[in-house]
Design a protein around this motif. Structure first.
Motif, mmCIF file in Angstrom:
data_model
loop_
_atom_site.group_PDB
_atom_site.id
_atom_site.type_symbol
_atom_site.label_atom_id
_atom_site.label_comp_id
_atom_site.label_asym_id
_atom_site.label_seq_id
_atom_site.Cartn_x
_atom_site.Cartn_y
_atom_site.Cartn_z
ATOM 1 N N LEU A 191 0.833 -1.206 0.000
ATOM 2 C CA LEU A 191 0.000 0.000 0.000
ATOM 3 C C LEU A 191 0.866 1.254 0.000
ATOM 4 C CD1 LEU A 191 -2.697 1.477 0.202
ATOM 5 C CD2 LEU A 191 -2.631 1.130 2.686
ATOM 6 N N PHE A 192 1.981 1.201 0.745
ATOM 7 C CA PHE A 192 2.907 2.349 0.750
ATOM 8 C C PHE A 192 3.443 2.626 -0.648
ATOM 9 C CE2 PHE A 192 7.274 3.922 0.909
ATOM 10 C CZ PHE A 192 7.105 5.092 1.623
ATOM 11 N N LEU A 193 3.809 1.571 -1.374
ATOM 12 C CA LEU A 193 4.291 1.745 -2.753
ATOM 13 C C LEU A 193 3.232 2.406 -3.625
ATOM 14 C CD1 LEU A 193 6.252 -1.518 -3.701
ATOM 15 C CD2 LEU A 193 7.152 0.809 -3.466
ATOM 16 N N LEU A 194 1.978 1.950 -3.485
ATOM 17 C CA LEU A 194 0.887 2.521 -4.279
ATOM 18 C C LEU A 194 0.714 4.006 -3.979
ATOM 19 C CD1 LEU A 194 -1.615 1.903 -6.191
ATOM 20 C CD2 LEU A 194 -2.927 1.801 -4.070
ATOM 21 N N LEU A 195 0.661 4.353 -2.685
ATOM 22 C CA LEU A 195 0.445 5.746 -2.300
ATOM 23 C C LEU A 195 1.622 6.628 -2.703
ATOM 24 C CD1 LEU A 195 -1.088 5.192 1.258
ATOM 25 C CD2 LEU A 195 -2.306 5.813 -0.840
ATOM 26 N N ALA A 196 2.842 6.146 -2.486
ATOM 27 C CA ALA A 196 4.021 6.936 -2.853
ATOM 28 C C ALA A 196 4.084 7.161 -4.357
ATOM 29 C CB ALA A 196 5.295 6.233 -2.367
ATOM 30 N N ALA A 197 3.780 6.117 -5.130
ATOM 31 C CA ALA A 197 3.778 6.261 -6.592
ATOM 32 C C ALA A 197 2.722 7.264 -7.023
ATOM 33 C CB ALA A 197 3.513 4.902 -7.246
ATOM 34 N N GLY A 198 1.560 7.228 -6.382
ATOM 35 C CA GLY A 198 0.508 8.189 -6.724
ATOM 36 C C GLY A 198 0.904 9.614 -6.386
ATOM 37 N N PHE A 199 1.531 9.813 -5.220
ATOM 38 C CA PHE A 199 1.994 11.150 -4.847
ATOM 39 C C PHE A 199 2.999 11.677 -5.867
ATOM 40 C CE2 PHE A 199 1.292 10.279 -0.028
ATOM 41 C CZ PHE A 199 -0.071 10.450 -0.209
ATOM 42 N N ILE A 200 3.928 10.809 -6.271
ATOM 43 C CA ILE A 200 4.981 11.235 -7.206
ATOM 44 C C ILE A 200 4.381 11.630 -8.546
ATOM 45 C CG2 ILE A 200 6.971 10.420 -8.531
ATOM 46 C CD1 ILE A 200 7.740 8.744 -6.047
ATOM 47 N N THR A 201 3.468 10.813 -9.079
ATOM 48 C CA THR A 201 2.859 11.165 -10.373
ATOM 49 C C THR A 201 2.086 12.475 -10.280
ATOM 50 O OG1 THR A 201 0.896 9.836 -9.875
ATOM 51 C CG2 THR A 201 2.653 8.764 -11.110
ATOM 52 N N GLY A 202 1.354 12.677 -9.172
ATOM 53 C CA GLY A 202 0.581 13.904 -9.022
ATOM 54 C C GLY A 202 1.454 15.138 -8.944
ATOM 55 N N LEU A 203 2.522 15.073 -8.168
ATOM 56 C CA LEU A 203 3.400 16.223 -8.008
ATOM 57 C C LEU A 203 4.141 16.543 -9.297
ATOM 58 C CD1 LEU A 203 4.752 15.367 -4.465
ATOM 59 C CD2 LEU A 203 3.411 17.373 -5.062
ATOM 60 N N ILE A 204 4.592 15.503 -10.006
ATOM 61 C CA ILE A 204 5.301 15.751 -11.266
ATOM 62 C C ILE A 204 4.350 16.315 -12.312
ATOM 63 C CG2 ILE A 204 6.498 14.632 -13.195
ATOM 64 C CD1 ILE A 204 7.850 12.800 -11.224
ATOM 65 N N THR A 205 3.106 15.828 -12.335
ATOM 66 C CA THR A 205 2.126 16.371 -13.281
ATOM 67 C C THR A 205 1.864 17.838 -12.991
ATOM 68 O OG1 THR A 205 1.083 14.198 -13.483
ATOM 69 C CG2 THR A 205 -0.190 16.094 -14.198
ATOM 70 N N ALA A 206 1.663 18.188 -11.707
ATOM 71 C CA ALA A 206 1.450 19.594 -11.344
ATOM 72 C C ALA A 206 2.667 20.443 -11.691
ATOM 73 C CB ALA A 206 1.135 19.698 -9.855
ATOM 74 N N THR A 207 3.872 19.880 -11.487
ATOM 75 C CA THR A 207 5.092 20.596 -11.841
ATOM 76 C C THR A 207 5.176 20.818 -13.348
ATOM 77 O OG1 THR A 207 6.225 19.578 -9.959
ATOM 78 C CG2 THR A 207 7.611 20.565 -11.648
ATOM 79 N N ALA A 208 4.754 19.811 -14.119
ATOM 80 C CA ALA A 208 4.770 19.944 -15.582
ATOM 81 C C ALA A 208 3.834 21.058 -16.028
ATOM 82 C CB ALA A 208 4.368 18.620 -16.222
ATOM 83 N N ILE A 209 2.647 21.127 -15.423
ATOM 84 C CA ILE A 209 1.707 22.199 -15.777
ATOM 85 C C ILE A 209 2.305 23.558 -15.416
ATOM 86 C CG2 ILE A 209 -0.530 23.222 -15.199
ATOM 87 C CD1 ILE A 209 -1.607 20.369 -14.880
#
Length: 240
Positions: A191-209
């Protein structure tokens, strides 16, 4: 984006840790003075009072001066038209990130009941465990995201800023098997892997925008991104 993202992650983590501790205390001998409510209601009341003070504090914050603005008086219609020129990029970003939110939000909502009902943990122990995972992920994920996004953005690879999000998504997909795990340590690790991966994708997407959209269009784009994510990820997905 790293520090903003860290605050956004640490808030829910502390909510689980502090909320679980308060619920356990209110289920025992502790009671709010002059209040006769269930442990859940007393816990929510405490958070409600603290939130009210936080809102009053926000009223004292001044808006910073705007920079890099080409069309300061452009209305919402002009902003949407400008964003429409980038619809291919934004559509893929929105679909990809909302899909990640659809996986992460129910995981965060339902993990505590699953640990309580299927794995035999108490509400306080399950909340503390999930809060601890969110706390660690909330510190590590923004640091990883910021560094990976910076390196990708400076590389010669087209769309390099999003490479980290692609890798994190590839890790997160198989981690979705966590509900099938019967061992508490393995359940927590996956579950930690899932949540951490989700946080990373969200932050990088926001950074890209933030990096790719012009300053005056950025707010509308991020606003739409957050609203759709909340409506679908937080409203629809947990029910599904």
């Amino acid at each position: 984006m790293l520090f903003l993202g860290m605050g956004n992650m640490l808030g829910p983590a502390l909510a689980f840790v502090v909320g679980g501790a308060l619920f356990t205390a209110f289920s025992g001998t502790l009671d709010l003075p002059g209040v006769t409510l269930s442990a859940w209601c007393e816990t929510s009341l405490v958070f409600g009072i603290l939130s009210a003070f936080a809102i009053f504090g926000q009223l004292t914050i001044r808006e910073p001066a705007r920079h890099e603005v080409e069309s300061a008086n452009a209305g919402l219609g002009a902003m949407l038209k400008a964003l429409g020129k980038r619809w291919k990029l934004l559509l893929l970003l929105f679909v990809g990130q909302i899909s990640v939110i659809m996986a992460d939000a129910p995981a965060g909502f339902w993990a505590v009941p699953v640990m309580q009902r299927d794995l035999g943990l108490s509400v306080g122990a399950a909340s503390g465990l999930l809060g601890g995972m969110l706390l660690v992920a909330g510190v590590l994920s923004p640091v990883i995201s910021g560094r990976v996004a910076d390196k990708g953005h400076k590389s010669s690879v087209r769309g390099g800023i999003l490479i980290g999000a692609v890798v994190a998504s590839a890790i997160g997909v198989p981690a979705a098997i966590f509900p099938m795990i019967n061992s508490v340590p393995a359940f927590a690790a996956i579950l930690f892997l899932l949540l951490a991966a989700g946080f990373i994708t969200g932050l990088i997407t926001a950074t890209a925008i933030a990096a790719l959209a012009p300053n005056e269009e950025r707010g509308v784009c991020l606003g739409a991104f957050m609203i759709l994510g909340a409506l679908i990820g937080l409203g629809v997905s947990p029910c599904l």
